[in-house]
Scaffold this active site. Structure first.
Site, short mmCIF file in Angstrom:
data_model
loop_
_atom_site.label_atom_id
_atom_site.label_comp_id
_atom_site.label_asym_id
_atom_site.label_seq_id
_atom_site.Cartn_x
_atom_site.Cartn_y
_atom_site.Cartn_z
CE LYS A 1 -3.94 0.31 0.60
NZ LYS A 1 -4.68 0.13 1.87
CD GLU B 1 -7.09 8.48 1.87
OE1 GLU B 1 -7.24 7.57 1.05
OE2 GLU B 1 -6.66 8.28 3.03
#
Length: 460
Positions: free
Chosen positions: A283, A290
């Site tokens: 990841k 965000e």
């Protein structure tokens, strides 16, 4: 300690009431503005003969000492004081005795706090503008570099027509440019000095409000003393502008998040602006984008809160207005942080040009141009639209792009197609034949980039 307003009262304020009423925990941010305003007020009192020159000099020197002591850490701002105004005045009286008590002549805490908030906000408007301008510089740099970087343009989050990365970035340039214009307008409207309004009805002292306004860099004094102490329009406007900036940042962040996904892979976010997973080693999370997206709601909340606070307040000052500070401070700090971090993320981001181009190719973004080709060869538009729709279905079934079809395959759908169709529907042709101002064609984009560069040069 005794409050500066304590003469009217015979009973000590309950500690819980005192804490509820106090604002020192957050308005201590104003210490510079409070001292700056007090120095201007004292200079005016001296000019008008309300204070002697000796008193003026003593108070000014002591205010400078208080400022230096606060900034060096020698003097702490504590909750012993109700607010920043009480802190400054009490320390002045400690140093000068009765002379220090003359600082507040012809002034109320109402016009004092109105001035402090305006001075603070005015400086923050300029700082916000500088951050937006830096972001615009970064966006324009990407535009200058990517006039030939082809990518899909979207509607409904579906691939629509081919554009360039420069063109896509140019849309955000326009948004943030309008944000700067809003900040400029707010500055122009708010830059008037409330000091001298008194509690609400001015004062009997012969104040020179024009002089005070000039000393503090305002265009002039406010023209109604009741409005002067109770106006928070400029804050509502500023919070509205901040909310709009965050809306633009949030839209941009949403695209960065999508572009960073495994499905798109349009961009690679620099390691400094992303994090990994505690259990999934593959990841690379777009955390900054965000968080910017998430913090947008926080800024919206500050705007709605102040609008709600102000909606039922009769003239003039009411204690409700103390609620203008904490959420505003938080919103300002949030937006400034988001602008700085987003600009850093954007400046270090890598764009995967080949992936973008391939996405445009395989998204049938040249379907409209293929239909235009048929129309230009005498096929009615509605028929052309149907033919290209059939071709798209054929390509989906074959898992190919329109460009990958042979001329024989084209002719299965219409005899009108000839070899020149390949040039007509190439990505470069689809983009560069769009030459009207504001379109993605290279020549059109270069004209716009020149205009945007001129704008930045002329609006530092």
């Amino acid at each position: 300690m005794a409050q500066l307003w304590g003469g009217r009262f015979t009973k000590e304020t309950d500690k819980l009431v005192y804490n509820f009423n106090a604002s020192i925990s957050f308005d201590q941010k104003f210490y510079k503005q409070d001292i700056e305003g007090s120095k201007a007020h004292v200079a005016m009192l001296g000019k008008q003969g309300i204070l002697t020159q000796d008193e003026t000099q003593q108070i000014t020197a002591a205010l400078d000492e208080i400022l230096a002591d606060v900034e060096s850490g020698k003097l702490a701002i504590t909750d012993e004081y109700e607010d920043i105004h009480s802190f400054v005045e009490a320390n002045l009286i400690d140093r000068l005795g009765d002379t220090g008590k003359k600082l507040h002549t012809g002034r109320s805490r109402n016009d004092q706090v109105a001035l402090d908030m305006r001075l603070y906000t005015r400086a923050e408007v300029k700082e916000t503008d500088e951050l937006v301008k830096k972001l615009l510089e970064t966006i324009l740099g990407i535009m200058e570099e990517h006039t030939e970087t082809i990518m899909p343009g979207f509607t409904h989050l579906q691939k629509a027509q081919p554009i360039t990365l420069a063109h896509h970035m140019g849309a955000y340039f326009e948004m943030f440019k309008r944000d700067r214009l809003r900040l400029h307008d707010i500055y122009e409207r708010m830059n008037y000095c409330p000091l001298g309004s008194g509690a609400l009805a001015g004062t009997t002292y012969p104040l020179d409000r024009d002089y005070t306004a000039e000393l503090l860099g305002f265009y002039g004094p406010t023209l109604n003393s009741m409005d002067g102490v109770s106006d928070r329009d400029y804050l509502i406007e500023y919070l509205s502008a901040l909310a709009t900036i965050m809306m633009h940042l949030s839209r941009f962040s949403e695209e960065v998040i999508i572009w960073n996904s495994n499905e798109y892979q349009f961009v690679e976010i620099d390691d400094a602006y992303s994090t990994g997973s505690s259990i999934m080693p593959q990841k690379k999370n777009p955390d900054i984008a965000e968080l910017v997206r998430g913090k947008t709601g926080r800024v919206y909340g500050a705007l709605v809160s102040l609008l709600t606070t102000m909606k039922g307040i009769p003239l003039a000052y009411n204690k409700d207005m103390q609620e203008d500070k904490e959420l505003t401070f938080d919103a300002i700090d949030t937006v400034k942080g988001c602008l700085a971090l987003f600009e850093g993320m954007l400046a270090t981001m890598k764009f995967n040009k080949e992936v973008m181009r391939k996405s445009a190719n395989h998204g049938f973004t040249n379907a409209t141009d293929a239909a235009d080709y048929l129309v230009n060869h005498g096929v009615p538009f509605r028929d052309a639209h149907g033919i290209i729709g059939q071709i798209v279905l054929y390509c989906i079934d074959k898992k190919i792009a329109i460009d990958d079809m042979s001329i024989e395959e084209f002719k299965q759908f219409s005899d009108v197609f000839e070899q020149d169709v390949y040039d007509a529907i190439s990505m470069e042709t689809c983009v560069n034949k769009r030459l009207t101002i504001g379109a993605p064609g290279k020549a059109a984009m270069e004209n716009v980039i020149a205009l945007e560069r001129k704008y930045l040069n002329e609006n530092p």
